[in-house]
Design an enzyme around this catalytic site. Structure first.
Site, PDB file in Angstrom:
ATOM      1  N   HIS A  28     -49.864   9.427  30.315  1.00  0.00           N
ATOM      2  CA  HIS A  28     -49.329   7.953  29.642  1.00  0.00           C
ATOM      3  C   HIS A  28     -48.955   7.137  29.745  1.00  0.00           C
ATOM      4  O   HIS A  28     -47.782   6.963  28.882  1.00  0.00           O
ATOM      5  CB  HIS A  28     -50.236   7.713  28.172  1.00  0.00           C
ATOM      6  CG  HIS A  28     -51.430   8.198  28.010  1.00  0.00           C
ATOM      7  ND1 HIS A  28     -51.442   9.558  27.929  1.00  0.00           N
ATOM      8  CD2 HIS A  28     -52.924   7.121  27.956  1.00  0.00           C
ATOM      9  CE1 HIS A  28     -53.160   9.672  27.165  1.00  0.00           C
ATOM     10  NE2 HIS A  28     -53.751   8.887  27.977  1.00  0.00           N
ATOM     11  N   ASN A  29     -48.363   7.200  30.976  1.00  0.00           N
ATOM     12  CA  ASN A  29     -46.741   6.105  31.441  1.00  0.00           C
ATOM     13  C   ASN A  29     -46.974   4.626  32.095  1.00  0.00           C
ATOM     14  O   ASN A  29     -48.140   4.021  31.980  1.00  0.00           O
ATOM     15  CB  ASN A  29     -45.889   7.076  32.144  1.00  0.00           C
ATOM     16  CG  ASN A  29     -47.029   7.048  33.239  1.00  0.00           C
ATOM     17  OD1 ASN A  29     -47.641   6.361  34.002  1.00  0.00           O
ATOM     18  ND2 ASN A  29     -46.929   8.836  33.714  1.00  0.00           N
ATOM     19  N   SER A  30     -46.327   3.995  32.692  1.00  0.00           N
ATOM     20  CA  SER A  30     -46.319   2.867  33.319  1.00  0.00           C
ATOM     21  C   SER A  30     -47.022   2.505  34.134  1.00  0.00           C
ATOM     22  O   SER A  30     -47.574   1.622  34.037  1.00  0.00           O
ATOM     23  CB  SER A  30     -45.056   1.427  32.794  1.00  0.00           C
ATOM     24  OG  SER A  30     -44.292   2.573  34.184  1.00  0.00           O
ATOM     25  N   THR A  31     -47.374   3.719  35.025  1.00  0.00           N
ATOM     26  CA  THR A  31     -48.531   3.805  36.103  1.00  0.00           C
ATOM     27  C   THR A  31     -49.552   3.230  35.659  1.00  0.00           C
ATOM     28  O   THR A  31     -50.423   3.055  36.455  1.00  0.00           O
ATOM     29  CB  THR A  31     -48.187   4.950  37.108  1.00  0.00           C
ATOM     30  OG1 THR A  31     -46.348   5.242  36.935  1.00  0.00           O
ATOM     31  CG2 THR A  31     -48.704   5.112  38.652  1.00  0.00           C
ATOM     32  N   HIS A  32     -50.185   4.410  34.805  1.00  0.00           N
ATOM     33  CA  HIS A  32     -51.337   4.244  34.131  1.00  0.00           C
ATOM     34  C   HIS A  32     -51.946   2.878  34.274  1.00  0.00           C
ATOM     35  O   HIS A  32     -52.731   2.251  33.690  1.00  0.00           O
ATOM     36  CB  HIS A  32     -51.601   5.420  32.921  1.00  0.00           C
ATOM     37  CG  HIS A  32     -52.449   5.037  32.117  1.00  0.00           C
ATOM     38  ND1 HIS A  32     -54.080   5.666  32.393  1.00  0.00           N
ATOM     39  CD2 HIS A  32     -52.669   4.513  30.789  1.00  0.00           C
ATOM     40  CE1 HIS A  32     -55.072   5.459  31.760  1.00  0.00           C
ATOM     41  NE2 HIS A  32     -54.371   4.588  30.394  1.00  0.00           N
ATOM     42  N   HIS A  52     -51.115  -2.265  26.573  1.00  0.00           N
ATOM     43  CA  HIS A  52     -52.415  -0.766  26.236  1.00  0.00           C
ATOM     44  C   HIS A  52     -52.018   0.441  25.696  1.00  0.00           C
ATOM     45  O   HIS A  52     -52.640   0.947  24.329  1.00  0.00           O
ATOM     46  CB  HIS A  52     -53.927  -1.087  26.327  1.00  0.00           C
ATOM     47  CG  HIS A  52     -54.029  -0.004  27.479  1.00  0.00           C
ATOM     48  ND1 HIS A  52     -53.551  -0.247  29.208  1.00  0.00           N
ATOM     49  CD2 HIS A  52     -54.603   1.234  27.419  1.00  0.00           C
ATOM     50  CE1 HIS A  52     -53.973   0.793  29.230  1.00  0.00           C
ATOM     51  NE2 HIS A  52     -53.801   2.137  28.895  1.00  0.00           N
ATOM     52  N   ASP A  53     -51.095   0.874  25.772  1.00  0.00           N
ATOM     53  CA  ASP A  53     -50.434   1.407  25.855  1.00  0.00           C
ATOM     54  C   ASP A  53     -49.426   2.156  25.761  1.00  0.00           C
ATOM     55  O   ASP A  53     -48.937   2.997  25.381  1.00  0.00           O
ATOM     56  CB  ASP A  53     -51.271   2.663  26.806  1.00  0.00           C
ATOM     57  CG  ASP A  53     -52.526   4.306  26.977  1.00  0.00           C
ATOM     58  OD1 ASP A  53     -52.807   3.674  25.682  1.00  0.00           O
ATOM     59  OD2 ASP A  53     -53.297   3.920  27.599  1.00  0.00           O
ATOM     60  N   ASP A  68     -59.324   1.056  31.662  1.00  0.00           N
ATOM     61  CA  ASP A  68     -59.112   2.205  31.264  1.00  0.00           C
ATOM     62  C   ASP A  68     -59.042   3.957  31.323  1.00  0.00           C
ATOM     63  O   ASP A  68     -58.600   4.958  31.600  1.00  0.00           O
ATOM     64  CB  ASP A  68     -59.758   2.475  29.542  1.00  0.00           C
ATOM     65  CG  ASP A  68     -58.339   3.008  29.095  1.00  0.00           C
ATOM     66  OD1 ASP A  68     -56.508   3.460  29.317  1.00  0.00           O
ATOM     67  OD2 ASP A  68     -57.892   3.421  27.830  1.00  0.00           O
ATOM     68  N   GLN A  74     -63.826  17.307  34.168  1.00  0.00           N
ATOM     69  CA  GLN A  74     -63.839  16.375  34.395  1.00  0.00           C
ATOM     70  C   GLN A  74     -64.984  16.302  34.419  1.00  0.00           C
ATOM     71  O   GLN A  74     -65.438  15.100  34.724  1.00  0.00           O
ATOM     72  CB  GLN A  74     -63.069  16.519  36.660  1.00  0.00           C
ATOM     73  CG  GLN A  74     -61.962  15.932  36.765  1.00  0.00           C
ATOM     74  CD  GLN A  74     -61.234  15.399  35.596  1.00  0.00           C
ATOM     75  OE1 GLN A  74     -61.861  13.510  36.224  1.00  0.00           O
ATOM     76  NE2 GLN A  74     -61.042  14.208  34.863  1.00  0.00           N
TER      77      GLN A  74
END
EC number: 3.1.4.-
Length: 687
Positions: free
Chosen positions: A417-421, A457-458, A591, A643
Site C-alpha cells: 500500500h504505497n504510491s506505486t499501488h 484512495h489509499d 483496486d 492467490q
C-alpha cells in the site's frame, strides 16, 4: 425449459459441482410443481443416487466443469438398463449465433438427449430418424386436435410464450390420437424468431395404454439444439450464476422465474416490483414533493438531515484544516519541472509512459525509473489525457504540486500500500474509462472524479488492515467508530491536503454546484473500496446494471430492433443510481486488478501484499493482539494457495460481471492464465 408435468412421482436429479442461480432455478421449479428433486455435487454421488432412485430427468452442469466429466457421467448412466426411461439434459453455455456448436456431437455420443428419448419412440411408434427435422404440427396431428387449437398454440409460441393443455399425439399407423398433458415451449433463435419447440408430454389418466410413461419427454421436433437468447460473451453466464448471492438477488431471480408462467397483468406488476428492488438505495425514500407549500420547517429538516447537497456550505480551507486528524500530513518536496511538464520529464520516463494506454503497462518499471515516485509522473500523463486541468480550470503546476503532496503522504516503506499501488490503480481506472460503454455512460465530471478517487484512495495507509486498527484501538478507529476506518481516513485526508493552500488546491476554481457533486462522487468511490461491502456492491451492480442491460438486449433481439449498445440501454445505464454503481465497480476492479495483470506483474504484487500481511501477523503476535489472518504466517503461508482462494472468492464473479458490462477480454485471458499458474504452484507445494 418448463417442467410442467402433472405427475407427483417425477424424480429429478441435479448434478452441479456447486449450487448457483442455475441449480436454484431448477430446484425451485421442481419444488413448485411437486416433483421430487435430488442434488449431487460429484460424479460418484450422482451415479450412486441415480442407481438407487432411477430418476426420470437428470440435469448435468456442462459449463466448464472442473470437478467431474459430464460426458463420462452421462455414458455411465446410459450404460444402465433404466436409462431408457430417463431424459439426460446438459446445461451448457449459450453459443453466439455466428459460431458453430462444437460440443453437440460429443454430447450426442455421450448419450445426452437432443431430440427425442426412447420413451417418445415407444409412445408414438415413430423412431427418432422419422421425427427429426419434421414439422412438429404434422407429427402431432390427430382428429381430436382442432385447427383453432393449432392456431392458438402457434400464436403463443410466436409471442415467445409457452402453451399448456391437453393435446392428442398421433401414433404411427393409427388414426387414433394418444391423449397427453403437454407443454409446448418456444426456443427463440437470432433476431427473436421461433427456432425450435420443446414439448414436454405425459400420458393422461384416460389413456388405454398400460405402459404409462413416468418420465418427462423432451422433443425438439424442428431439429437443432435448444439454445436461448445468444449472449454477447461467455462471461455473461455469470450474470445469473454468482458464487455468493445476496438474499435480494435470490428474491429477484424467483420473481423473474415466476413471471414466465404468469398472466400479462401479473407480469407487468412484477416488472414494477423488480424496478423498485433493483434501485441502489432500497431504504432511501425519494422526496418528490413531500412537503406542503409553506411548510419550511419540514423542508429544512428533510434538506438538512436527509439530502446530501441541499443547503450545504462550501468547506473552506480554514474549516477543513481545523478538523481533528491523527495522521500528520507530510508537506512533501516539490519536483521542480517548468511548464509543459510532460515534455520535460526524463527520456527514460517518457519512454515508459508511452505505453500508459495499454493494459500491459509495467508500473514497476516506472517505479524504478522515478525512484519510487511513479504517482506524480503517471498522474500528470493520465490527467492530461482526460483534460483534468481544463475541467478544474487550474494550471498544470497546481496539479503537479497536488500530485506531489498526495504521493508524499503515501508510505514508501509499505511493501504494497504505497504510491506505486495508487499509480497502478490510477492506470487501471484510466484504462476502464476508455472502454466504449463507460465513455457513453460517464461524463467528464465522472471521469475526473474517478481519476482523483484512484489517486487518493489509499493515501496515508499504515500498512495494516481495518481489523488491526480496531483491535489496537487506534485513534482513527475511535474517530470513525470502527466503520470503514481507513477508507474514511483516505477520503478525508485527501480533501484536507487539497485545501492546504492555493498552490495545491485543485478544487479552488470550482463553483459550489460543481464542487459538491464532485466531492460526493470521490468520497463514495473511495468508501466503495472497503472489502467489507464487496458482495453488497457486486450484487447491486449485477442486479441493477447487468440484469437490466440483459433484459433490454433480449427485448431488442426479440423485436428485431436496436442493438446491444442502443440508446435505450445507454439511457437505462445513465440514471444517477446506475452511474454510481458503475463508478463503484470501476474503482473496486481497479483496486484489486492484480490477478488480471501479466503473470510477471501478478507474481510481484502477490509477493508484496503477502509481505505486508506477514508484517501485520508478526506485529499482532508481538503485541498479543488477535491475529486477523492466521494463514499469513511467513513460516507456513502458501502464497499460491492464498492467490487461488482470493481469485475464487472475490475476483472471478466480480470481473465476470465487469467483463459483461464493458468488454475486457484481455484481462479475462490474463486472469485465467494466472489462475492456472497459481493452481499449478499450489499443487506442486502440496506434492
Amino acid at each position: 425449459m418448463h417442467l410442467h408435468l402433472q405427475c407427483s412421482d417425477i424424480k429429478i436429479l441435479l448434478v452441479f459441482a456447486k449450487e448457483d442461480a442455475q441449480s436454484d432455478g431448477f430446484w425451485w421449479a421442481a419444488d413448485k410443481m411437486g416433483y421430487k428433486c435430488f442434488i449431487a455435487h460429484n460424479a460418484e454421488g450422482a451415479l450412486e443416487c441415480y442407481l438407487d432412485k432411477h430418476h426420470d430427468v437428470v440435469i448435468i452442469d456442462h459449463r466448464n466443469n472442473k470437478s467431474f466429466d459430464p460426458e463420462a457421467l452421462c455414458r455411465s448412466m446410459r450404460a444402465t438398463k433404466s436409462s431408457d426411461h430417463t431424459v439426460i439434459v446438459a446445461v451448457t453455455k449459450r453459443i453466439a449465433p455466428e459460431k458453430d456448436e462444437p460440443s453437440v456431437l460429443s454430447l450426442l455420443k455421450a448419450g445426452f438427449n437432443k431430440y427425442v428419448n426412447p420413451a417418445y419412440e415407444r409412445l408414438t411408434g415413430y423412431s427418432a430418424d422419422e421425427v427429426i427435422g419434421k414439422d412438429a404440427t404434422e407429427m402431432a396431428k390427430a382428429d381430436r386436435n382442432k385447427t383453432d387449437l393449432h392456431d392458438t398454440i402457434n400464436n403463443q409460441l410466436k409471442k415467445g410464450k409457452f402453451w399448456e393443455g391437453t393435446y392428442h399425439t398421433r401414433r404411427k399407423s393409427s388414426d387414433v390420437g394418444i391423449s397427453t398433458h403437454c407443454v409446448f415451449s418456444p426456443i427463440l433463435g437470432p433476431g427473436g424468431k421461433l427456432s425450435h419447440i420443446v414439448s414436454v408430454q405425459k400420458t393422461t389418466p384416460d389413456t388405454s395404454y398400460s405402459d404409462r410413461i413416468k418420465e418427462a419427454e423432451y422433443n425438439l421436433a424442428n431439429g437443432g439444439v435448444a439454445h436461448g437468447y445468444p449472449r454477447r460473451r461467455e462471461s455473461l453466464a455469470k450474470i445469473h450464476s454468482m458464487t455468493v448471492e445476496a438474499p435480494i438477488t435470490k428474491v429477484i431471480n424467483i420473481i423473474n422465474a415466476a413471471q414466465e408462467n404468469s398472466p400479462i397483468t401479473v407480469v407487468q406488476a412484477l416488472d414494477k416490483v423488480l424496478e423498485i428492488l433493483r434501485t441502489s438505495q432500497l431504504y432511501s425514500p425519494h422526496f418528490v414533493q413531500p412537503m406542503k407549500e409553506g411548510d419550511t420547517m419540514t423542508s429544512d429538516l428533510v434538506g438538512g438531515l436527509v439530502s446530501q447537497n441541499v443547503k450545504r456550505q462550501l468547506i473552506t480551507s480554514s474549516q477543513e484544516s481545523s478538523s481533528v486528524s491523527h495522521s500528520k500530513p507530510v508537506s512533501g518536496h516539490h519536483i521542480h519541472i517548468p511548464n509543459n511538464l510532460l515534455s520535460q520529464m526524463q527520456p527514460e520516463v517518457l519512454e515508459i509512459l508511452e505505453l500508459e494506454p495499454s493494459w500491459d503497462f509495467n508500473i514497476i518499471n516506472l517505479e524504478k525509473a522515478t525512484a519510487k515516485r511513479p504517482l506524480v509522473h503517471l498522474g500528470l500523463k493520465a490527467m492530461a489525457r482526460f483534460g483534468v486541468c481544463d475541467f478544474l480550470r487550474v494550471d498544470e503546476m497546481t496539479v503537479m504540486n497536488w500530485l506531489n503532496l498526495i504521493e508524499a503522504n503515501y508510505h514508501s516503506t509499505n511493501s504494497y500500500h504505497n504510491s506505486t499501488h495508487a499509480a497502478d490503480v490510477l492506470h487501471a481506472t484510466a484504462f476502464f474509462l476508455t472502454r466504449e460503454r463507460n465513455q457513453a455512460v460517464l461524463d467528464q465530471m465522472d471521469q475526473v472524479a474517478c481519476l482523483i478517487a484512484a489517486i487518493i484512495h489509499d493515501v496515508d495507509h499504515p500498512g495494516y488492515t481495518n481489523a488491526f486498527l480496531i483491535n489496537e484501538k487506534n485513534p482513527l478507529a475511535l474517530m470513525y467508530n470502527d466503520q470503514a476506518v481507513l477508507e474514511n481516513h483516505h477520503a478525508a485526508l485527501g480533501f484536507q491536503l487539497s485545501w492546504k493552500d492555493n498552490s495545491v488546491n485543485i478544487f479552488k476554481n470550482l463553483t459550489r454546484d460543481e464542487y459538491t457533486p464532485l466531492r460526493e462522487t470521490i468520497i463514495d468511490m473511495v468508501l466503495a473500496t472497503e472489502m467489507k461491502q464487496h458482495f453488497e456492491h457486486l450484487n447491486k451492480f449485477v442486479s441493477c446494471v447487468n440484469k437490466s442491460t440483459l433484459k433490454l438486449e433480449e427485448t431488442s433481439s426479440m423485436s428485431g430492433t436496436g442493438s446491444p449498445d442502443s440508446m435505450a440501454i445507454i439511457n437505462q445505464l445513465s440514471t444517477p443510481e446506475n452511474r454510481s454503481l458503475i463508478k463503484r465497480m470501476l474503482i473496486k476492479c481497479a483496486d484489486v486488478s492484480n490477478p488480471c495483470r501479466t503473470t510477471e506483474m501478478c507474481i510481484e504484487w502477490a509477493k508484496r501484499i503477502a509481505e505486508e500481511y506477514f508484517i501485520q501477523t508478526d506485529e499482532e503476535k508481538r503485541r498479543n493482539l488477535p491475529v486477523v489472518m492466521p494463514a499469513f504466517d511467513r513460516k507456513t503461508c502458501s502464497i499460491p494457495k492464498s492467490q487461488t482462494s482470493f481469485i475464487d472468492f472475490f475476483i472471478n464473479d466480480m470481473f465476470d460481471a465487469w467483463d459483461y458490462f464493458c468488454d475486457i477480454p484481455d484481462l479475462m485471458a490474463h486472469l485465467q492464465e494466472n489462475y492456472r499458474y497459481w493452481k499449478e504452484k499450489s499443487e506442486d507445494e502440496a506434492s
